[in-house]
Design a protein around this motif. Structure first.
Motif, PDB file in Angstrom:
ATOM      1  N   GLU A  39       0.820  -1.072  -0.019  1.00  0.00           N
ATOM      2  CA  GLU A  39      -0.179  -0.106   0.153  1.00  0.00           C
ATOM      3  C   GLU A  39       0.960   1.189  -0.028  1.00  0.00           C
ATOM      4  OE1 GLU A  39      -3.470   1.912  -0.580  1.00  0.00           O
ATOM      5  OE2 GLU A  39      -3.278  -0.199  -0.491  1.00  0.00           O
ATOM      6  N   TRP A  40       1.908   1.192   0.905  1.00  0.00           N
ATOM      7  CA  TRP A  40       2.797   2.392   0.739  1.00  0.00           C
ATOM      8  C   TRP A  40       3.324   2.551  -0.432  1.00  0.00           C
ATOM      9  CZ3 TRP A  40       8.527   2.133   2.320  1.00  0.00           C
ATOM     10  CH2 TRP A  40       8.965   3.350   2.330  1.00  0.00           C
ATOM     11  N   ARG A  43       1.325   4.126  -3.134  1.00  0.00           N
ATOM     12  CA  ARG A  43       0.917   5.395  -2.594  1.00  0.00           C
ATOM     13  C   ARG A  43       2.371   6.344  -3.023  1.00  0.00           C
ATOM     14  NH1 ARG A  43      -2.434   6.819   2.689  1.00  0.00           N
ATOM     15  NH2 ARG A  43      -3.915   4.938   2.502  1.00  0.00           N
ATOM     16  N   HIS A 151       4.444   9.592   1.602  1.00  0.00           N
ATOM     17  CA  HIS A 151       3.180   9.587   1.301  1.00  0.00           C
ATOM     18  C   HIS A 151       1.997   8.710   1.807  1.00  0.00           C
ATOM     19  CE1 HIS A 151       4.390  12.954  -1.330  1.00  0.00           C
ATOM     20  NE2 HIS A 151       5.115  12.314  -2.165  1.00  0.00           N
ATOM     21  N   GLY A 152       2.519   8.099   2.895  1.00  0.00           N
ATOM     22  CA  GLY A 152       1.813   7.156   3.403  1.00  0.00           C
ATOM     23  C   GLY A 152       0.973   7.279   4.733  1.00  0.00           C
ATOM     24  N   ASP A 153       0.476   6.420   5.320  1.00  0.00           N
ATOM     25  CA  ASP A 153       0.012   6.656   6.616  1.00  0.00           C
ATOM     26  C   ASP A 153       0.720   6.973   7.633  1.00  0.00           C
ATOM     27  OD1 ASP A 153      -1.485   6.257   9.195  1.00  0.00           O
ATOM     28  OD2 ASP A 153      -3.136   5.354   8.418  1.00  0.00           O
ATOM     29  N   ASN A 155       1.013   6.119  10.713  1.00  0.00           N
ATOM     30  CA  ASN A 155       1.115   5.004  11.768  1.00  0.00           C
ATOM     31  C   ASN A 155       1.435   3.804  11.167  1.00  0.00           C
ATOM     32  OD1 ASN A 155      -0.311   6.574  13.543  1.00  0.00           O
ATOM     33  ND2 ASN A 155      -2.258   6.459  12.324  1.00  0.00           N
ATOM     34  N   TRP A 156       1.916   3.753  10.031  1.00  0.00           N
ATOM     35  CA  TRP A 156       2.344   2.492   9.384  1.00  0.00           C
ATOM     36  C   TRP A 156       3.774   1.946   9.833  1.00  0.00           C
ATOM     37  CZ3 TRP A 156       0.715   3.564   3.506  1.00  0.00           C
ATOM     38  CH2 TRP A 156      -0.936   3.259   3.439  1.00  0.00           C
TER      39      TRP A 156
END
Length: 204
Positions: A39-40, A43, A151-153, A155-156
């Motif tokens: 996902e990271w 993104r 550009h990720g969350d 909290n990841w």
């Protein structure tokens, strides 16, 4: 003879334990972390890098030629991009060369050698958990640096405690000056070397 036997008996299980530890390392590939990393990277790099098939083998196939990794590391550098040429190739040595360029750039970015996977870990699928570890370290660094390129969350990945490190080093500096003062004082006197060694031990 009895003690020798005990020594040999101890040697056997310790070797067996190290084998078990190695097997555990090999099996530490985390499917949940895989989802976060995919996902990271998606993104971070955009739709151009695509997405892998779910699972260990899909993850390896996605990253194996080094192009996705190179796109990732380039996206984290605010200025000049470290990997100048990103070209997909079916030739093994070209793929390994591309992976090596990513590893060199990741080290330049700040990933420590202990967090770095080896080219064969990815290319031959020898240790994909190590690949996950490197990418997680990269994510943590990106969040910590706060350069606006992540550009990720948030909290990841965990944020590295740089602030604590600085405070600690200031305290250490003060403590270091005191210790140096004590050592210099004891060296100026007529004390023997053994006594100057003994003194720090007593402090500890």
């Amino acid at each position: 003879m009895a003690t020798k036997g005990v020594g040999m008996a101890n040697k056997g299980p310790s070797y067996g334990m190290s084998r078990q530890v190695q097997d555990k390392i090999d099996s530490k590939y985390d499917p949940e972390l895989e989802q976060i990393l995919v996902e990271w990277i998606s993104r971070q790099c955009g739709s151009g890098v695509g997405r892998p098939e779910a699972g260990k083998m899909g993850f390896q196939a996605w990253l194996k030629d080094g192009c996705v990794l190179s796109e990732l590391i380039n996206s984290l550098f605010p200025g000049d991009k470290p990997v100048k040429k990103i070209a997909s190739s079916s030739m093994a040595f070209k793929q390994m060369e591309q992976i090596s360029q990513f590893l060199n750039a990741a080290e330049k970015y700040g990933v420590t050698k202990t967090d770095m996977f080896q080219t064969v870990d990815l290319w031959e699928g020898k240790d994909l958990a190590a690949v996950q570890r490197t990418l997680s370290a990269l994510g943590s660094l990106a969040i910590t640096k706060e350069e606006g390129t992540y550009h990720g969350d948030p909290n990841w990945f965990f944020k590295k405690a740089q602030e604590n490190k600085r405070e600690f080093s200031d305290d250490q500096l003060k403590a270091g000056k005191n210790v140096i003062g004590l050592q210099m004082g004891s060296n100026k006197g007529a004390s023997q070397e053994g006594m100057s060694y003994g003194r720090p031990r007593q402090i500890l």
